[in-house]
Design an enzyme around this catalytic site. Sequence first.
Site, PDB file in Angstrom:
ATOM      1  N   PRO A 225     -41.382  81.836 102.866  1.00  0.00           N
ATOM      2  CA  PRO A 225     -40.322  82.857 102.741  1.00  0.00           C
ATOM      3  C   PRO A 225     -38.920  82.281 102.579  1.00  0.00           C
ATOM      4  O   PRO A 225     -37.971  83.031 102.414  1.00  0.00           O
ATOM      5  CB  PRO A 225     -40.435  83.612 104.067  1.00  0.00           C
ATOM      6  CG  PRO A 225     -40.921  82.574 105.049  1.00  0.00           C
ATOM      7  CD  PRO A 225     -41.828  81.659 104.255  1.00  0.00           C
ATOM      8  N   ASP A 243     -42.516  80.692  94.007  1.00  0.00           N
ATOM      9  CA  ASP A 243     -43.624  81.064  94.901  1.00  0.00           C
ATOM     10  C   ASP A 243     -44.030  82.489  94.567  1.00  0.00           C
ATOM     11  O   ASP A 243     -43.169  83.326  94.286  1.00  0.00           O
ATOM     12  CB  ASP A 243     -43.170  80.991  96.376  1.00  0.00           C
ATOM     13  CG  ASP A 243     -44.340  80.875  97.345  1.00  0.00           C
ATOM     14  OD1 ASP A 243     -45.279  81.681  97.234  1.00  0.00           O
ATOM     15  OD2 ASP A 243     -44.304  79.977  98.206  1.00  0.00           O
ATOM     16  N   ASP A 280     -43.212  72.170  99.195  1.00  0.00           N
ATOM     17  CA  ASP A 280     -43.962  72.357 100.444  1.00  0.00           C
ATOM     18  C   ASP A 280     -45.215  73.191 100.186  1.00  0.00           C
ATOM     19  O   ASP A 280     -45.660  73.939 101.046  1.00  0.00           O
ATOM     20  CB  ASP A 280     -43.012  73.058 101.455  1.00  0.00           C
ATOM     21  CG  ASP A 280     -43.572  73.112 102.874  1.00  0.00           C
ATOM     22  OD1 ASP A 280     -44.416  72.259 103.210  1.00  0.00           O
ATOM     23  OD2 ASP A 280     -43.158  74.001 103.634  1.00  0.00           O
ATOM     24  N   LYS A 309     -50.163  67.021 102.176  1.00  0.00           N
ATOM     25  CA  LYS A 309     -50.993  67.603 103.245  1.00  0.00           C
ATOM     26  C   LYS A 309     -52.155  66.664 103.540  1.00  0.00           C
ATOM     27  O   LYS A 309     -52.806  66.158 102.615  1.00  0.00           O
ATOM     28  CB  LYS A 309     -51.532  68.976 102.816  1.00  0.00           C
ATOM     29  CG  LYS A 309     -50.467  69.953 102.351  1.00  0.00           C
ATOM     30  CD  LYS A 309     -49.600  70.483 103.490  1.00  0.00           C
ATOM     31  CE  LYS A 309     -48.413  71.274 102.954  1.00  0.00           C
ATOM     32  NZ  LYS A 309     -47.380  71.534 103.957  1.00  0.00           N
TER      33      LYS A 309
END
Length: 362
Positions: A225, A243, A280, A309
């Site tokens: 967000p 996104d 990210d 990750k």
Amino acid sequence: MNAIYLYCRPGFENECAAEIQEKAGWNEIYGFIKLKKNQGLVEFHVYDASQVDVLMQKLPLTRLIFTRQWFAAIGEPLELPEYNRVEAICEALGDEFHYEDLRVETLDTNDGKALSKFSRKLSVPLRQALRKQGVLAAKEQAEHTRGATNLHALFFSGQLVQLGYSYIANSSIHPMGIARLKFPSKAPSRSTLKLDEAFLYFIPRDEWDTRLASGLNAVDLGSAPGGWTYQLVRRGMMVKAVDNGPMADSLMETGQVKHYQLDGFKFRPSKKNNYWLVCDMIENSTRVAKLMASWIVDGDCKEAIFNLKLKPGKNRYQQVMKNLAQIKDVLSDNDVWYEMYAKHLYYDREEVTVHVRVLNQR
Ligand SMILES: C[S@@+](CC[C@H](N)C(=O)[O-])C[C@H]1O[C@@H](n2cnc3c(N)ncnc32)[C@H](O)[C@@H]1O
């Protein structure tokens, strides 16, 4: 005195151990590991004691991905009496060696946290006594000579402490290597702390005026967000946020953010005036590494900060090394001069943060 103590995130002791063994080996320094799971601590016992100090100077801490902080052990863990602990520590240290300051530390575990109140309290009389004894410098200096060291006192309990030293120029300035940051109440997600810490860690403060300057263009892949976008916006940058998920209204209202509801693997800026790329996305690290390298080779950013990750399992250190090698190969093949550092930062969990800066491009 033949051990190096390394702090890492609890649960990542095997990665920290594999890394110090490999990178010490590159310097022809060998030893064995002692660790307890989930303690956030690894002991690297060097076979040749004279090599401990060599390694502490030769291997940059910034090259250790999974180590937050380290010190060379002074002697074995020291048992303390119930009273006169300060005197016992002073006696054990003698007055042969001198240090700039004292780092009183505990482990990054629940037991360690419970102990930290006690150790903080003890640090005041201990510092005073060590200064009086001439073991610590009378006052902490703003600038240090090359060989200046700090003294570490790692408390396992009120009765057991491990003493050690680290070179100030090759250690973290933060206690236990942890930069504690305040969550900004206006940020839309806690992830914001990851990019805040990354900027603090990777970009020297005296270069913020140029490299984190107001007016720079940035792209944030996997932005929703908006925790990372918030860090760019608050520094005055113009952000393309990519996104499918929604961005916080508070960020869109600043007029500094353009939201693209697209796949981060397909988006590219139309002009070559973009400075920062941050990413990210929760995606396979091999795909992300490939994507980051291609942005850099194509001249679509000058600096990038992104997360890789980690897949659960035994080989998380090897996984990161493989991804970094993948990026190195692409950049070298394309004659890009760059610097690249990776760190398992305090606010990272199952990921490591990588920073790449282009120094010169064909
Ligand atoms: C950990 S969250 C990002 C949090 C964000 N950095 C922040 O601070 O608020 C990961 C985001 O990556 C996005 N994502 C995952 N794969 C993506 C892709 N292929 N393209 C664009 N976004 C993607 C998800 O929708 C999710 O919002």
